[in-house]
Design a protein around this motif. Structure first.
Motif, PDB file in Angstrom:
ATOM      1  N   GLU A 186       0.975  -1.407   0.412  1.00  0.00           N
ATOM      2  CA  GLU A 186       0.141  -0.221  -0.284  1.00  0.00           C
ATOM      3  C   GLU A 186       0.896   1.868  -0.119  1.00  0.00           C
ATOM      4  O   GLU A 186       0.443   2.279  -0.579  1.00  0.00           O
ATOM      5  CB  GLU A 186      -1.339   0.094   1.364  1.00  0.00           C
ATOM      6  CG  GLU A 186      -2.382  -1.024   1.322  1.00  0.00           C
ATOM      7  CD  GLU A 186      -3.266  -0.593   0.074  1.00  0.00           C
ATOM      8  OE1 GLU A 186      -3.660   0.277  -0.358  1.00  0.00           O
ATOM      9  OE2 GLU A 186      -4.009  -2.066  -0.443  1.00  0.00           O
ATOM     10  N   HIS A 187       2.206   1.444   1.074  1.00  0.00           N
ATOM     11  CA  HIS A 187       2.483   2.666   0.816  1.00  0.00           C
ATOM     12  C   HIS A 187       4.310   3.026   0.464  1.00  0.00           C
ATOM     13  O   HIS A 187       4.654   3.843   0.433  1.00  0.00           O
ATOM     14  CB  HIS A 187       2.954   2.983   2.593  1.00  0.00           C
ATOM     15  CG  HIS A 187       1.709   3.219   2.676  1.00  0.00           C
ATOM     16  ND1 HIS A 187       0.709   3.693   3.223  1.00  0.00           N
ATOM     17  CD2 HIS A 187       1.098   1.967   4.032  1.00  0.00           C
ATOM     18  CE1 HIS A 187      -0.402   3.885   3.883  1.00  0.00           C
ATOM     19  NE2 HIS A 187      -0.112   2.669   4.427  1.00  0.00           N
ATOM     20  N   ILE A 188       4.762   1.428   0.103  1.00  0.00           N
ATOM     21  CA  ILE A 188       6.032   1.772  -0.517  1.00  0.00           C
ATOM     22  C   ILE A 188       6.500   1.182  -2.038  1.00  0.00           C
ATOM     23  O   ILE A 188       5.273   0.305  -2.590  1.00  0.00           O
ATOM     24  CB  ILE A 188       6.787  -0.218  -0.063  1.00  0.00           C
ATOM     25  CG1 ILE A 188       6.999   0.633   1.707  1.00  0.00           C
ATOM     26  CG2 ILE A 188       8.555   0.392  -0.179  1.00  0.00           C
ATOM     27  CD1 ILE A 188       7.850  -0.278   2.559  1.00  0.00           C
ATOM     28  N   ALA A 189       6.829   2.078  -2.790  1.00  0.00           N
ATOM     29  CA  ALA A 189       6.996   1.850  -3.990  1.00  0.00           C
ATOM     30  C   ALA A 189       8.150   0.828  -4.616  1.00  0.00           C
ATOM     31  O   ALA A 189       8.907   0.391  -3.796  1.00  0.00           O
ATOM     32  CB  ALA A 189       7.250   3.073  -4.897  1.00  0.00           C
ATOM     33  N   PRO A 190       8.004   0.002  -5.824  1.00  0.00           N
ATOM     34  CA  PRO A 190       9.103  -1.121  -6.185  1.00  0.00           C
ATOM     35  C   PRO A 190      10.519  -0.680  -6.245  1.00  0.00           C
ATOM     36  O   PRO A 190      10.432   0.488  -6.509  1.00  0.00           O
ATOM     37  CB  PRO A 190       8.163  -1.864  -7.734  1.00  0.00           C
ATOM     38  CG  PRO A 190       6.776  -0.991  -7.560  1.00  0.00           C
ATOM     39  CD  PRO A 190       6.843   0.511  -6.580  1.00  0.00           C
ATOM     40  N   GLY A 191      11.336  -1.784  -5.823  1.00  0.00           N
ATOM     41  CA  GLY A 191      12.869  -1.186  -6.133  1.00  0.00           C
ATOM     42  C   GLY A 191      13.346  -1.500  -4.772  1.00  0.00           C
ATOM     43  O   GLY A 191      14.359  -1.815  -5.322  1.00  0.00           O
ATOM     44  N   ASN A 192      12.834  -0.951  -4.330  1.00  0.00           N
ATOM     45  CA  ASN A 192      13.765  -0.353  -3.124  1.00  0.00           C
ATOM     46  C   ASN A 192      12.617  -1.273  -1.419  1.00  0.00           C
ATOM     47  O   ASN A 192      12.657  -0.495  -0.128  1.00  0.00           O
ATOM     48  CB  ASN A 192      14.293   0.520  -2.646  1.00  0.00           C
ATOM     49  CG  ASN A 192      15.114   1.887  -1.669  1.00  0.00           C
ATOM     50  OD1 ASN A 192      15.958   0.134  -1.452  1.00  0.00           O
ATOM     51  ND2 ASN A 192      14.930   2.005  -0.510  1.00  0.00           N
TER      52      ASN A 192
END
Length: 328
Positions: free
Chosen positions: A235-241
């Motif tokens: 819900e809150h963290i963009a893909p990649g990190n």
């Protein structure tokens, strides 16, 4: 290593065998449901005379009702159904009841598929009210339509504060569990209750509503730290990190725990119900606590990371075995 696979998209975008399988499954899904659309739309036109959404609106709902009885709906379809539900509600307090009388199967679909959106936008009480209404409407539908509520049934008694009575908690001198309030890190219980990671919700709500719970940290035998990390990530963290951000969140969470100090560290419980633990720094931060895990050999161990010590004693790393408060 990455923390876990995000919902709905292969990590490679479709370039490997795993990615090709993902898109093949999506193709088969549409191949299965699209041929049903004309039949479903025709039945909607006959069953629904209510003008609240217009003929096209009800046909679309009926089509998705047929899909949802056999397959999980994608997020955009659920958002569309929630928009139609809000449109009915906007037309007046009696409109939804009128629609339910004319089109119970379709109204059940609107409510059942909107539950998690209602929970996120209006809170748990509003979601429970919608679920109660959906349950009433479901009594006037067929078994296929009612199956849309099956996924929520297992959590309902816990959300309503029941199911936390354990025999071990009622015995003289029974252990007491203090449950931290971690705010937005443990929100939207229904939405976060699906799959293996749903045990994050079940443990939290069991302890929070259970007779083992204490509000007094001085009498606590154990301290439970809830964090719906899988749900929070999606819900809150963009893909990649993801791994780095979740590691930072865990470190900040541990630093905020008022009672995580001295010998009380060994009384704290952290739950990692994933193939990865999402907390690379756990050895330096919570090695003295108990770690409740569903994977006895998480993937980072298989890649050469050092294993923790022991198995359940204070300072001994992960806790395996039966938890007394959950018996009975």
């Amino acid at each position: 290593p990455k923390s876990k696979r995000r919902v709905g998209v292969p990590a490679d975008g479709g370039g490997t065998m795993e990615g090709r399988c993902f898109w093949l499954i999506r193709l088969l899904w549409w191949w299965q449901v699209l041929p049903r659309a004309p039949r479903l739309a025709a039945s909607a036109a006959v069953a629904c005379a209510d003008p609240g959404l217009g003929a096209e609106g009800w046909e679309y709902v009926e089509y998705l009702a047929g899909v949802a009885s056999a397959n999980p709906l994608p997020r955009d379809a659920k958002q569309a159904l929630y928009g139609l539900l809000k449109e009915l509600q906007r037309q007046g307090p009696s409109r939804l009841q009128e629609a339910a009388a004319a089109c119970p199967r379709e109204v059940l679909t609107l409510l059942a598929q909107s539950l998690t959106t209602i929970e996120a936008s209006s809170g748990e009480e509003a979601m429970l009210e919608a679920l109660a209404l959906a349950t009433d409407v479901a009594a006037h539908t067929d078994e296929e339509a009612r199956s849309q509520l099956a996924w929520a049934a297992g959590l309902l008694h816990i959300l309503r504060g029941r199911g936390g009575r354990a025999k071990a908690c009622e015995a003289p001198g029974a252990m007491r569990v203090y449950v931290y309030d971690t705010g937005k890190l443990a929100n939207n219980a229904l939405a976060c209750s699906a799959g293996m990671e749903g045990v994050e919700v079940f443990f939290h709500r069991f302890f929070a509503a259970g007779t083992c719970r204490t509000e007094d940290p001085e009498e606590a035998d154990l301290f439970y730290v809830p964090f719906y990390s899988f749900c929070y990530q999606n819900e809150h963290i963009a893909p990649g990190n993801e791994t780095a951000e979740l590691d930072a969140l865990h470190l900040n969470l541990v630093a905020s725990l008022a009672h995580f100090r001295g010998s009380a560290k060994a009384k704290h419980l952290f739950l990692f119900p994933h193939e990865f633990w999402d907390f690379p720094s756990w050895r330096s931060a919570v090695a003295e606590a108990h770690l409740l895990v569903v994977e006895a050999n998480p993937l980072e161990w298989l890649r050469g990371a050092p294993r923790p010590r022991g198995g359940g004693a204070p300072g001994g790393g992960p806790f395996f075995g039966r938890f007394p408060c959950a018996e009975g």
